[in-house]
Design a protein around this motif. Sequence first.
Motif, mmCIF file in Angstrom:
data_model
loop_
_atom_site.group_PDB
_atom_site.id
_atom_site.type_symbol
_atom_site.label_atom_id
_atom_site.label_comp_id
_atom_site.label_asym_id
_atom_site.label_seq_id
_atom_site.Cartn_x
_atom_site.Cartn_y
_atom_site.Cartn_z
ATOM 1 N N LEU A 177 52.078 32.305 42.171
ATOM 2 C CA LEU A 177 52.715 33.634 42.139
ATOM 3 C C LEU A 177 51.753 34.687 41.586
ATOM 4 O O LEU A 177 51.529 35.736 42.207
ATOM 5 C CB LEU A 177 53.985 33.579 41.287
ATOM 6 N N LEU A 178 51.155 34.383 40.407
ATOM 7 C CA LEU A 178 50.260 35.367 39.784
ATOM 8 C C LEU A 178 48.991 35.572 40.627
ATOM 9 O O LEU A 178 48.569 36.705 40.875
ATOM 10 C CB LEU A 178 49.886 34.931 38.370
ATOM 11 N N LEU A 182 49.891 37.461 43.765
ATOM 12 C CA LEU A 182 50.102 38.902 43.515
ATOM 13 C C LEU A 182 48.756 39.619 43.388
ATOM 14 O O LEU A 182 48.564 40.721 43.914
ATOM 15 C CB LEU A 182 50.903 39.104 42.225
ATOM 16 N N TRP A 183 47.832 38.968 42.695
ATOM 17 C CA TRP A 183 46.484 39.557 42.498
ATOM 18 C C TRP A 183 45.819 39.782 43.856
ATOM 19 O O TRP A 183 45.334 40.879 44.159
ATOM 20 C CB TRP A 183 45.664 38.634 41.609
ATOM 21 N N PHE A 234 47.751 42.480 45.998
ATOM 22 C CA PHE A 234 47.539 43.856 45.532
ATOM 23 C C PHE A 234 46.102 44.312 45.791
ATOM 24 O O PHE A 234 45.873 45.470 46.142
ATOM 25 C CB PHE A 234 47.881 43.981 44.046
ATOM 26 N N SER A 235 45.143 43.394 45.613
ATOM 27 C CA SER A 235 43.736 43.762 45.866
ATOM 28 C C SER A 235 43.533 44.136 47.326
ATOM 29 O O SER A 235 42.892 45.142 47.643
ATOM 30 C CB SER A 235 42.811 42.596 45.504
ATOM 31 N N TRP A 247 45.853 45.069 49.382
ATOM 32 C CA TRP A 247 46.654 46.253 49.681
ATOM 33 C C TRP A 247 45.914 47.531 49.290
ATOM 34 O O TRP A 247 45.893 48.506 50.030
ATOM 35 C CB TRP A 247 47.989 46.152 48.930
ATOM 36 N N ILE A 248 45.255 47.478 48.120
ATOM 37 C CA ILE A 248 44.472 48.645 47.675
ATOM 38 C C ILE A 248 43.357 48.913 48.695
ATOM 39 O O ILE A 248 43.123 50.040 49.110
ATOM 40 C CB ILE A 248 43.841 48.383 46.288
ATOM 41 N N GLY A 249 42.666 47.822 49.095
ATOM 42 C CA GLY A 249 41.581 47.966 50.068
ATOM 43 C C GLY A 249 42.067 48.540 51.375
ATOM 44 O O GLY A 249 41.474 49.461 51.931
ATOM 45 N N ASP A 293 38.645 47.346 44.050
ATOM 46 C CA ASP A 293 39.979 46.972 44.536
ATOM 47 C C ASP A 293 40.472 45.739 43.788
ATOM 48 O O ASP A 293 41.655 45.617 43.480
ATOM 49 C CB ASP A 293 39.920 46.643 46.038
ATOM 50 N N VAL A 294 39.554 44.819 43.494
ATOM 51 C CA VAL A 294 39.936 43.570 42.820
ATOM 52 C C VAL A 294 40.439 43.862 41.405
ATOM 53 O O VAL A 294 41.428 43.285 40.954
ATOM 54 C CB VAL A 294 38.730 42.598 42.770
ATOM 55 N N ILE A 341 41.741 46.808 40.311
ATOM 56 C CA ILE A 341 43.022 47.526 40.390
ATOM 57 C C ILE A 341 44.133 46.537 40.764
ATOM 58 O O ILE A 341 45.233 46.587 40.214
ATOM 59 C CB ILE A 341 42.932 48.692 41.405
ATOM 60 N N GLY A 342 43.817 45.608 41.675
ATOM 61 C CA GLY A 342 44.783 44.564 42.042
ATOM 62 C C GLY A 342 45.161 43.734 40.828
ATOM 63 O O GLY A 342 46.332 43.407 40.620
ATOM 64 N N PHE A 343 44.171 43.425 39.983
ATOM 65 C CA PHE A 343 44.431 42.647 38.764
ATOM 66 C C PHE A 343 45.329 43.431 37.811
ATOM 67 O O PHE A 343 46.259 42.873 37.222
ATOM 68 C CB PHE A 343 43.105 42.304 38.080
ATOM 69 N N ILE A 352 47.562 45.717 38.572
ATOM 70 C CA ILE A 352 48.937 45.762 39.078
ATOM 71 C C ILE A 352 49.611 44.399 38.854
ATOM 72 O O ILE A 352 50.777 44.327 38.464
ATOM 73 C CB ILE A 352 48.970 46.155 40.573
ATOM 74 N N MET A 353 48.846 43.321 39.082
ATOM 75 C CA MET A 353 49.387 41.980 38.829
ATOM 76 C C MET A 353 49.742 41.832 37.346
ATOM 77 O O MET A 353 50.796 41.295 37.003
ATOM 78 C CB MET A 353 48.351 40.928 39.249
#
Lengths: 264, 163
Positions: free
Chosen positions: A16-17, A20-21, A24-25, A27-29, B99-100, B102-104, B106-107
């Motif tokens: 899960l964690l 999510l990482w 989200f990574s 998604w940002i890209g 991005d990695v 920022i993704g971290f 948000i997680m």
Amino acid sequence: MFGKRFWLELLAVLVLLGGLWIIFSLWIGDSAEQIQPPDVPVEREKQLGELLAGHLFDRFDRVDDPDVRHAIDRIEERLLKAAGPTDYRYKIHIIDSDIVNAAALPGGQIILFRGLLEFAESPDEVAAVLAHEIGHIENRHVIKKLGAELGISVLFSALSGGDPYLTSEIARMATSSAFSRTMEREADRYALQLLQDAEVNPRMLARFFRRLQEEEGRNSGFLQLLATHPHAEERVRTALEFELDETFESRPFDLDWDAVRGSL
Amino acid sequence: MEEQDIRLPQPDEIPEREKEDAMGAYLMMFATVAMGLPLPILNLIAAIIYHAINRRTSRFVRFHSLQSLYTQIPVSLINAAAVIWFVRILIHDLWPLSDVFIGFLIMALAANVLYVTVSVVAAVKARRGQLCYIWVAGRLSYYQAFLRPDPAEKTATANKPPV
């Protein structure tokens, strides 16, 4: 000891964690990539590029040495011939500044700083940087980046010419703010293919950025290229992993690069 | 001790004081959170101290203080990693944020929201004298609080008559 259920729960939490990482990574890209220039005609882009270039020429001297100009023209010629038809009419300008940097402006204008030409050990390295900047222009990254940061309406209100502060700010952003990781990847992919097509070894891109990284610790103040083109480590790796055609052979530029650098 | 031998404490058998102590294991986190944000490890230290103080009170309180502690460990590690990563970016001037990273972040935010939510739910249940099992931490705490020998019982039998 804790039973199968415990390990399943642990696995689920980790998935899960971690998931999510990753999500989200990505998604940002993706959201950076999804910034589209809202129907900006190429002509308008060219006008903006000329305005920004003019602004830079008011502030910086240009290098007009015929030997240097000749060398850059030869490199440009070979790259553009390999690139094929394009919507843009490229113009490469050399700014008289120690800074090691290159910048793409909207509409096909490329700015090379004298410091970069002095730092380059061969015309192939300059070709690698130029191919990368052409990649930004062909993928319309400059207009996407500026549009996302300032808004397209603000960007083109500068074309009226009545607000020198706005023009100055846009020029500063175009030459000193960084592209996203996705944009860098796109420009690199384009550059590596273009270099191969132009019979320039694509590994030169890796070599140039590796040398920049090594130099960074010693003289970081002048190495703006690493700030405006981040993620150098990944980019060096990408360039080294690029699969060359089996038939590829590099063709050296017929230029005396030491003499060119001596003219700077 | 085998699992089938255990008789778990039921809500009406647990003294009010123990219910409050069990609830406190989760709510204590809110008291330290303001102080813990810049230094996430402080929350973890507070949870360890709270557990050390209450570990001998009863199995019910021990279970909840352990569960609060175990839940906090991954969140504290994630928060600490985010802080260290961010400081590294500041020191090495690695702007713009990747991005990695920022993704971290948000997680990490999602993990903290989840942590606060389950902590509040667990605190309410503890106040009612109930057990609730948060994933992973619940089973670990259950094992340690109910299946291992009670340190309080050990103390009680420390003094023995002469052989």
